[in-house]
Design a protein around this motif. Sequence first.
Motif, mmCIF file in Angstrom:
data_model
loop_
_atom_site.group_PDB
_atom_site.id
_atom_site.type_symbol
_atom_site.label_atom_id
_atom_site.label_comp_id
_atom_site.label_asym_id
_atom_site.label_seq_id
_atom_site.Cartn_x
_atom_site.Cartn_y
_atom_site.Cartn_z
ATOM 1 N N TYR A 89 0.865 -1.171 0.000
ATOM 2 C CA TYR A 89 0.000 0.000 0.000
ATOM 3 C C TYR A 89 0.905 1.226 0.000
ATOM 4 O O TYR A 89 2.126 1.090 0.124
ATOM 5 C CB TYR A 89 -0.949 0.004 1.202
ATOM 6 C CG TYR A 89 -0.290 0.156 2.544
ATOM 7 C CD1 TYR A 89 0.411 -0.894 3.123
ATOM 8 C CD2 TYR A 89 -0.368 1.357 3.244
ATOM 9 C CE1 TYR A 89 1.016 -0.753 4.361
ATOM 10 C CE2 TYR A 89 0.227 1.499 4.486
ATOM 11 C CZ TYR A 89 0.920 0.445 5.040
ATOM 12 O OH TYR A 89 1.519 0.573 6.261
ATOM 13 N N SER A 121 -4.057 2.537 -2.348
ATOM 14 C CA SER A 121 -4.582 2.437 -0.992
ATOM 15 C C SER A 121 -3.596 3.023 0.000
ATOM 16 O O SER A 121 -2.382 2.864 -0.147
ATOM 17 C CB SER A 121 -4.839 0.971 -0.647
ATOM 18 O OG SER A 121 -5.238 0.892 0.699
ATOM 19 N N MET A 134 -3.817 -3.686 2.581
ATOM 20 C CA MET A 134 -4.940 -4.320 1.888
ATOM 21 C C MET A 134 -4.778 -5.825 1.935
ATOM 22 O O MET A 134 -3.681 -6.340 2.157
ATOM 23 C CB MET A 134 -4.938 -3.888 0.413
ATOM 24 C CG MET A 134 -5.001 -2.413 0.198
ATOM 25 S SD MET A 134 -6.607 -1.769 0.605
ATOM 26 C CE MET A 134 -7.501 -2.247 -0.850
ATOM 27 N N LYS A 154 -7.895 -7.918 -3.790
ATOM 28 C CA LYS A 154 -8.824 -6.795 -3.675
ATOM 29 C C LYS A 154 -10.046 -7.127 -4.527
ATOM 30 O O LYS A 154 -9.929 -7.293 -5.737
ATOM 31 C CB LYS A 154 -8.191 -5.505 -4.195
ATOM 32 C CG LYS A 154 -7.272 -4.882 -3.190
ATOM 33 C CD LYS A 154 -6.902 -3.473 -3.590
ATOM 34 C CE LYS A 154 -5.859 -3.490 -4.673
ATOM 35 N NZ LYS A 154 -5.434 -2.153 -5.082
ATOM 36 N N GLN A 205 -13.105 -5.649 -6.009
ATOM 37 C CA GLN A 205 -13.634 -4.319 -6.268
ATOM 38 C C GLN A 205 -14.889 -4.413 -7.125
ATOM 39 O O GLN A 205 -14.825 -4.836 -8.288
ATOM 40 C CB GLN A 205 -12.571 -3.463 -6.958
ATOM 41 C CG GLN A 205 -11.333 -3.288 -6.080
ATOM 42 C CD GLN A 205 -10.277 -2.418 -6.715
ATOM 43 O OE1 GLN A 205 -9.905 -2.632 -7.864
ATOM 44 N NE2 GLN A 205 -9.808 -1.430 -5.980
ATOM 45 N N ASN A 257 -14.636 -1.811 2.353
ATOM 46 C CA ASN A 257 -13.387 -1.214 2.860
ATOM 47 C C ASN A 257 -12.804 -1.944 4.063
ATOM 48 O O ASN A 257 -11.937 -1.408 4.755
ATOM 49 C CB ASN A 257 -13.549 0.282 3.182
ATOM 50 C CG ASN A 257 -13.789 1.082 1.922
ATOM 51 O OD1 ASN A 257 -13.235 0.768 0.861
ATOM 52 N ND2 ASN A 257 -14.627 2.097 2.018
ATOM 53 N N THR A 261 -11.003 -5.700 5.522
ATOM 54 C CA THR A 261 -10.180 -6.839 5.103
ATOM 55 C C THR A 261 -10.458 -8.011 6.030
ATOM 56 O O THR A 261 -10.652 -7.820 7.237
ATOM 57 C CB THR A 261 -8.680 -6.438 5.167
ATOM 58 O OG1 THR A 261 -8.481 -5.338 4.264
ATOM 59 C CG2 THR A 261 -7.759 -7.575 4.772
ATOM 60 N N THR A 285 -9.923 -8.003 0.592
ATOM 61 C CA THR A 285 -10.453 -6.676 0.931
ATOM 62 C C THR A 285 -11.605 -6.411 -0.022
ATOM 63 O O THR A 285 -11.486 -6.659 -1.230
ATOM 64 C CB THR A 285 -9.381 -5.584 0.741
ATOM 65 O OG1 THR A 285 -8.298 -5.835 1.638
ATOM 66 C CG2 THR A 285 -9.948 -4.193 1.033
ATOM 67 N N GLN A 299 -14.104 -3.709 -1.782
ATOM 68 C CA GLN A 299 -14.207 -2.282 -2.081
ATOM 69 C C GLN A 299 -15.293 -2.034 -3.112
ATOM 70 O O GLN A 299 -15.588 -2.916 -3.936
ATOM 71 C CB GLN A 299 -12.897 -1.754 -2.669
ATOM 72 C CG GLN A 299 -11.738 -1.757 -1.709
ATOM 73 C CD GLN A 299 -10.491 -1.181 -2.355
ATOM 74 O OE1 GLN A 299 -10.110 -1.602 -3.433
ATOM 75 N NE2 GLN A 299 -9.888 -0.221 -1.698
ATOM 76 N N ASN A 342 -7.914 -7.846 -8.142
ATOM 77 C CA ASN A 342 -6.557 -7.379 -8.475
ATOM 78 C C ASN A 342 -6.545 -6.886 -9.922
ATOM 79 O O ASN A 342 -7.226 -5.913 -10.219
ATOM 80 C CB ASN A 342 -5.507 -8.448 -8.184
ATOM 81 C CG ASN A 342 -5.394 -8.722 -6.683
ATOM 82 O OD1 ASN A 342 -6.021 -8.040 -5.870
ATOM 83 N ND2 ASN A 342 -4.624 -9.700 -6.309
#
Length: 154
Positions: free
Chosen positions: A37, A68, A72, A76, A78, A106, A108, A115, A117, A134
């Motif tokens: 991060y 970020s 994280m 991720k 998302q 938001n 983890t 995580t 998001q 990712n």
Amino acid sequence: MFSPENEKKIDEYISHYPVKRSAILPALHIAQIEHGYVTDEDVQYLARRLDMRVNEVEEVVTFYSMYSRKPMGEYKLQVCRTISCHIAGCDKITEHISDKLGIKVNETTPDGKFTLQEVECLGYCDLAPVLQVNFDYHEQITPERTDEIIEKLK
Ligand code: FES
């Protein structure tokens, strides 16, 4: 601050632009790869290195969802929440992941693996809803496919 290889990469990015500050996006990307991060030290270091003010670097980091400022998960997840994905039911996807992993947006997982998001348009609006894991995109995602992806990554 960074590994010699990454320092070299930053030098190379800087050399591509007429002003140092133009290399901020790839430099932040390197910082994130190096430390997982963007740390406080990264922000200060890159500000010095790219002739920027610390708050200018901070503004860039916080503007883009790909960066970020806190540790994280390894993956991720998302979920796009912009209009096409919203109409196509992205809320159900987010809720499903949240229930499955026991984390809110938001957050983890305690094992540091995932995580969750919500992000803005990922550019695949005609294939909504979209989940990015990712660097991989999963279009027309469903709760069932989300389960498959998560199980594979566990
Ligand atoms: S609105 Fe979700 S990818 Fe564009």
